[in-house]
Design a protein around this motif. Sequence first.
Motif, PDB file in Angstrom:
ATOM      1  N   LEU A  11       0.707  -1.206   0.050  1.00 47.61           N
ATOM      2  CA  LEU A  11       0.025  -0.164   0.083  1.00 47.61           C
ATOM      3  C   LEU A  11       1.045   1.318   0.060  1.00 47.61           C
ATOM      4  O   LEU A  11       0.475   2.129  -0.506  1.00 47.61           O
ATOM      5  CB  LEU A  11      -1.045   0.129   1.134  1.00 47.61           C
ATOM      6  CG  LEU A  11      -2.090  -0.916   1.306  1.00 47.61           C
ATOM      7  CD1 LEU A  11      -2.855  -1.035   2.634  1.00 47.61           C
ATOM      8  CD2 LEU A  11      -2.921  -0.825   0.057  1.00 47.61           C
ATOM      9  N   ASP A  12       1.905   1.176   0.761  1.00 48.31           N
ATOM     10  CA  ASP A  12       2.890   2.442   0.693  1.00 48.31           C
ATOM     11  C   ASP A  12       3.431   2.585  -0.513  1.00 48.31           C
ATOM     12  O   ASP A  12       3.666   3.853  -1.113  1.00 48.31           O
ATOM     13  CB  ASP A  12       3.972   2.178   1.799  1.00 48.31           C
ATOM     14  CG  ASP A  12       3.303   2.188   3.165  1.00 48.31           C
ATOM     15  OD1 ASP A  12       2.386   2.652   3.563  1.00 48.31           O
ATOM     16  OD2 ASP A  12       4.282   1.952   3.900  1.00 48.31           O
ATOM     17  N   TRP A  21       2.126   1.702  -3.454  1.00 45.38           N
ATOM     18  CA  TRP A  21       0.994   2.285  -4.369  1.00 45.38           C
ATOM     19  C   TRP A  21       0.638   3.696  -4.003  1.00 45.38           C
ATOM     20  O   TRP A  21       0.617   4.551  -5.110  1.00 45.38           O
ATOM     21  CB  TRP A  21      -0.385   1.578  -4.006  1.00 45.38           C
ATOM     22  CG  TRP A  21      -0.687   0.270  -4.652  1.00 45.38           C
ATOM     23  CD1 TRP A  21      -0.211  -0.902  -4.417  1.00 45.38           C
ATOM     24  CD2 TRP A  21      -0.881   0.292  -6.310  1.00 45.38           C
ATOM     25  NE1 TRP A  21      -0.728  -1.717  -5.465  1.00 45.38           N
ATOM     26  CE2 TRP A  21      -0.943  -1.263  -6.476  1.00 45.38           C
ATOM     27  CE3 TRP A  21      -1.104   1.285  -7.357  1.00 45.38           C
ATOM     28  CZ2 TRP A  21      -1.289  -1.530  -7.883  1.00 45.38           C
ATOM     29  CZ3 TRP A  21      -1.280   0.721  -8.373  1.00 45.38           C
ATOM     30  CH2 TRP A  21      -1.180  -0.567  -8.989  1.00 45.38           C
ATOM     31  N   ASP A  22       0.909   4.308  -2.778  1.00 47.05           N
ATOM     32  CA  ASP A  22       0.783   5.538  -2.621  1.00 47.05           C
ATOM     33  C   ASP A  22       2.062   6.518  -3.168  1.00 47.05           C
ATOM     34  O   ASP A  22       1.840   7.479  -3.939  1.00 47.05           O
ATOM     35  CB  ASP A  22       0.919   5.908  -1.114  1.00 47.05           C
ATOM     36  CG  ASP A  22      -0.348   5.549  -0.347  1.00 47.05           C
ATOM     37  OD1 ASP A  22      -1.638   5.465  -0.989  1.00 47.05           O
ATOM     38  OD2 ASP A  22      -0.250   5.403   1.036  1.00 47.05           O
ATOM     39  N   THR A  26      -4.919  13.165  -6.712  1.00 46.82           N
ATOM     40  CA  THR A  26      -6.062  12.429  -6.183  1.00 46.82           C
ATOM     41  C   THR A  26      -6.043  12.262  -4.707  1.00 46.82           C
ATOM     42  O   THR A  26      -7.096  11.657  -4.110  1.00 46.82           O
ATOM     43  CB  THR A  26      -5.516  10.985  -6.718  1.00 46.82           C
ATOM     44  OG1 THR A  26      -4.292  10.581  -6.273  1.00 46.82           O
ATOM     45  CG2 THR A  26      -5.593  10.805  -8.282  1.00 46.82           C
ATOM     46  N   GLY A  27      -5.119  12.401  -4.049  1.00 51.46           N
ATOM     47  CA  GLY A  27      -5.496  12.465  -2.374  1.00 51.46           C
ATOM     48  C   GLY A  27      -5.297  13.710  -1.646  1.00 51.46           C
ATOM     49  O   GLY A  27      -5.524  14.769  -1.616  1.00 51.46           O
ATOM     50  N   TRP A  54       1.134   6.560  -7.022  1.00 52.66           N
ATOM     51  CA  TRP A  54       0.091   7.377  -7.402  1.00 52.66           C
ATOM     52  C   TRP A  54       0.515   9.067  -7.116  1.00 52.66           C
ATOM     53  O   TRP A  54       0.081   9.672  -8.142  1.00 52.66           O
ATOM     54  CB  TRP A  54      -1.167   7.246  -6.350  1.00 52.66           C
ATOM     55  CG  TRP A  54      -2.190   6.139  -6.776  1.00 52.66           C
ATOM     56  CD1 TRP A  54      -2.265   4.720  -6.439  1.00 52.66           C
ATOM     57  CD2 TRP A  54      -2.967   6.056  -8.100  1.00 52.66           C
ATOM     58  NE1 TRP A  54      -3.237   4.053  -6.957  1.00 52.66           N
ATOM     59  CE2 TRP A  54      -3.664   4.703  -8.241  1.00 52.66           C
ATOM     60  CE3 TRP A  54      -3.239   6.964  -9.211  1.00 52.66           C
ATOM     61  CZ2 TRP A  54      -4.558   4.583  -9.203  1.00 52.66           C
ATOM     62  CZ3 TRP A  54      -3.989   6.859 -10.222  1.00 52.66           C
ATOM     63  CH2 TRP A  54      -4.525   5.588 -10.441  1.00 52.66           C
ATOM     64  N   ALA A  55       1.149   9.176  -6.399  1.00 55.05           N
ATOM     65  CA  ALA A  55       1.848  10.538  -6.291  1.00 55.05           C
ATOM     66  C   ALA A  55       2.748  10.892  -7.441  1.00 55.05           C
ATOM     67  O   ALA A  55       2.706  11.959  -7.944  1.00 55.05           O
ATOM     68  CB  ALA A  55       2.602  10.679  -5.076  1.00 55.05           C
TER      69      ALA A  55
END
Length: 195
Positions: free
Chosen positions: A176-177, A179-180, A194-195, A183-184
């Motif tokens: 998950l880290d 993916w973050d 997106t966040g 995505w950034a």
Amino acid sequence: MAFRGRGVARVWLWRWRRGPLRRRVDTVECWVLLGAWLLTVLVGVCAGLTAAHSVAERLARERAEWRPTTARLAGRAPGEAGAGTVAGERVWSKARWTGPDGSAHSGQLRVRPGSPAGTPVTVWTDRRGRLVAEPATASEARLNASVVGGLAGLSAAAVPLLAGRAARCRLEQRRLDQWDVDWARFDALRGWRTG
């Protein structure tokens, strides 16, 4: 992928498949899961069989070494024999017996209330003439060994299972880290947020 009911159809062994979205952590996770399951089965079976064998061996040794002998009450047992006593009621009374080596022994036994002095009572003794409980029969020993082996196997199997679960949770957090971070990076390339 086909849809089934309310959810998506499950794809078996998806962690082993190649694909553009598969990451190194996915491969590590599948090996960790496989290793954890194999260790869980192996450790559980080995611990269970070892414990069951140990219990069965000890109970077989007891059956071979422990012998019944006759003890005689040293004095009248306390209490009154008769209609006023409850069926199966027992009281403590002093008795004497001879051990397998010929030595004299004495101790407290549970007998019927009011039993006269000299009453014979069957007791079980070990090789030294000490009082022991009646040994388990062969079927009782098998059941006892099976229960102890099963519990030992389940307890031992819980260790690698829980360790694998903890490792999987850590790998999931790492995924998950990652993916973050990706995505950034994607947001920065496209100018989106997106966040």
